[in-house]
Design a protein around this motif. Structure first.
Motif, short mmCIF file in Angstrom:
data_model
loop_
_atom_site.label_atom_id
_atom_site.label_comp_id
_atom_site.label_asym_id
_atom_site.label_seq_id
_atom_site.Cartn_x
_atom_site.Cartn_y
_atom_site.Cartn_z
N UNK A 124 0.85 -1.18 0.00
CA UNK A 124 0.00 0.00 0.00
C UNK A 124 0.90 1.25 0.00
N UNK A 125 0.45 2.29 -0.66
CA UNK A 125 1.20 3.55 -0.79
C UNK A 125 2.51 3.36 -1.57
N UNK A 126 2.57 2.31 -2.37
CA UNK A 126 3.66 2.08 -3.34
C UNK A 126 5.03 1.90 -2.72
N UNK A 127 5.08 1.45 -1.46
CA UNK A 127 6.38 1.11 -0.89
C UNK A 127 6.95 -0.13 -1.56
N UNK A 128 8.26 -0.24 -1.60
CA UNK A 128 8.90 -1.44 -2.13
C UNK A 128 8.74 -2.56 -1.11
N UNK A 129 7.97 -3.58 -1.49
CA UNK A 129 7.76 -4.72 -0.59
C UNK A 129 9.08 -5.44 -0.35
N UNK A 166 14.91 8.63 -10.05
CA UNK A 166 15.30 9.49 -8.93
C UNK A 166 14.08 9.89 -8.10
N UNK A 167 12.98 10.21 -8.77
CA UNK A 167 11.76 10.56 -8.06
C UNK A 167 11.27 9.37 -7.22
N UNK A 168 11.38 8.17 -7.79
CA UNK A 168 10.96 6.98 -7.05
C UNK A 168 11.85 6.75 -5.84
N UNK A 169 13.13 7.02 -5.97
CA UNK A 169 14.02 6.85 -4.81
C UNK A 169 13.63 7.81 -3.69
N UNK A 170 13.23 9.03 -4.04
CA UNK A 170 12.77 9.99 -3.05
C UNK A 170 11.51 9.46 -2.36
N UNK A 174 10.78 8.64 1.70
CA UNK A 174 9.72 9.30 2.44
C UNK A 174 8.71 8.30 3.01
N UNK A 175 8.32 7.29 2.24
CA UNK A 175 7.34 6.34 2.74
C UNK A 175 7.94 5.48 3.85
N UNK A 176 9.24 5.17 3.75
CA UNK A 176 9.88 4.40 4.82
C UNK A 176 10.00 5.22 6.10
N UNK A 177 10.33 6.50 5.97
CA UNK A 177 10.36 7.35 7.15
C UNK A 177 8.97 7.45 7.78
N UNK A 232 16.31 18.53 3.58
CA UNK A 232 16.13 18.93 4.98
C UNK A 232 15.29 17.91 5.74
N UNK A 233 14.28 17.35 5.09
CA UNK A 233 13.42 16.36 5.73
C UNK A 233 14.22 15.10 6.08
N UNK A 234 15.04 14.63 5.14
CA UNK A 234 15.86 13.44 5.40
C UNK A 234 16.86 13.71 6.52
N UNK A 235 17.43 14.89 6.53
CA UNK A 235 18.41 15.21 7.57
C UNK A 235 17.76 15.44 8.93
N UNK A 236 16.52 15.93 8.94
CA UNK A 236 15.79 16.04 10.21
C UNK A 236 15.60 14.65 10.82
N UNK A 237 15.28 13.66 9.97
CA UNK A 237 15.12 12.29 10.46
C UNK A 237 16.45 11.75 10.99
N UNK A 238 17.54 12.08 10.32
CA UNK A 238 18.86 11.66 10.79
C UNK A 238 19.19 12.33 12.12
N UNK A 239 18.94 13.61 12.23
CA UNK A 239 19.21 14.35 13.46
C UNK A 239 18.45 13.74 14.64
#
Length: 354
Positions: A124-129, A166-170, A174-177, A232-239
């Motif tokens: 669901x939501x197109x995550x990589x199973x 590249x868009x799919x990698x983004x 996001x869906x994993x976070x 910034x969103x990815x780095x906020x998750x890292x922080x």
């Protein structure tokens, strides 16, 4: 340690990995061996990436020769079915395709990247199973997927000029976070099930967490023109993750295999992945310099686990999704390619800041 001493240690760890076998006689659970270096699976894929990083750092031609020979050998044997984990060796192959100009390497990268986009099962939501050798894991997201598959997809996007890749990698980051990052702690759960809408045992598993710490800094290397808001969103998750890790670091410098369980054993591969991600993030300005001492302590703890012959000790075997927290506490310890590789990645950062 000075640069020369660190280089000698990297050489020792890398040499051991190239000749790693199942010396302990551990009974493997995976259909394809993830201990021996000569098979095509995720553990070897992480190992190859560590070796390639070592080659880029040192220019050692013999390491490049080993990598090319490894791929030629496995291509002659025939490759396993495509899944999250068997995609991991493709990341290093994408670099070798450019390094060597080999069209067969490049074509294979194109084929496997296309499979990810067009045929890989989705949640669901197109995550990589998180489909793996022997298990389809329907409707499941695991934190391992980002390192094992999404880094390669981003590389393929750059190689082939594919903005859709590249868009799919983004989207995958996001869906994993969204589903794996714990809002209360900033740490990551091992997995999420869309089938049952739960986090299984709610395990804050160390090595699973380190796939984000190590993976996101390398993702930002690959996609160097990432949208600033996404970055910034990815780095906020890292922080948030690193701030939580700071509170849970064992007095000896490592982290427990269940991060919030002081009764679970400390584990070296996760610690190496954390040290690598933290040190690199500080060096690149993604994290405040106040975290440098935490990364250094972790690195010293892993270095203390390297035996005279270059084997990294205190590494847990491959870990499937646990239904109970006890399942994580009882995973056996065994020298593994990814333990060697994450240590090599860590040591390259130690060398840069020495």
């Amino acid at each position: 340690m000075d640069k020369a001493a660190v280089s000698a240690l990297i050489d020792k760890v890398a040499n051991k990995m190239q000749h790693l076998g199942n010396e302990t006689g551990l009974q493997e659970e995976c259909p394809i061996s993830i201990i021996a270096m000569d098979t095509w699976e995720w553990a070897q894929g992480v190992g190859l990436y560590g070796l390639y990083t070592y080659y880029r750092e040192t220019g050692e031609a013999r390491v490049l020769d080993f990598l090319v020979d490894w791929y030629d050998h496995n291509l002659c044997k025939g490759l396993p079915e495509k899944n999250v984990n068997t995609l991991c060796p493709m990341l290093t192959l994408s670099y070798l395709a450019e390094e060597t100009g080999r069209e067969d390497f490049r074509s294979l990268c194109a084929e496997w990247a296309q499979w990810v986009m067009e045929a890989m099962p989705r949640t669901t939501e197109s995550g990589l199973q998180h489909i793996v050798s022997g298990n389809v894991n329907k409707g499941q997201l695991w934190d391992d997927t980002l390192f094992m598959t999404v880094l390669f997809l981003a590389r393929a996007g750059k190689m082939f000029g594919r903005e859709d890749y590249l868009a799919e990698s983004v989207r995958q980051f996001l869906v994993h976070i969204k589903y794996l990052a714990d809002r209360k702690t900033g740490l990551w759960y091992h997995g999420w099930s869309f089938e049952g809408r739960h986090h299984f045992a709610e395990a804050l598993w160390a090595r699973g967490n380190c796939w984000y710490t190590a993976g996101v800094v390398d993702y930002l290397n690959i996609v160097d023109d990432l949208d600033p808001g996404v970055k910034l969103f990815l780095l906020d998750a890292l922080q948030a993750q690193v701030a939580a890790l700071e509170k849970l670091q064992h007095e000896g410098g490592m982290w427990h295999t269940l991060l919030d369980d002081a009764d679970s054993y400390v584990e070296a591969s996760a610690t190496a992945g954390f040290a690598y991600g933290i040190l690199k993030a500080v060096r690149r300005g993604y994290l405040d310099a106040c975290y440098l001492s935490m990364g250094r302590r972790a690195a010293q703890a892993v270095i203390a686990q390297i035996s005279e012959d270059g084997t990294v000790q205190q590494v847990s075997y491959g870990t499937g999704m646990g239904e109970t927290l006890e399942a994580y506490r009882t995973i056996e310890l065994c020298p593994m390619t990814y333990g060697q590789a994450l240590t090599i990645l860590m040591l390259t950062e130690v060398r840069r800041i020495s």
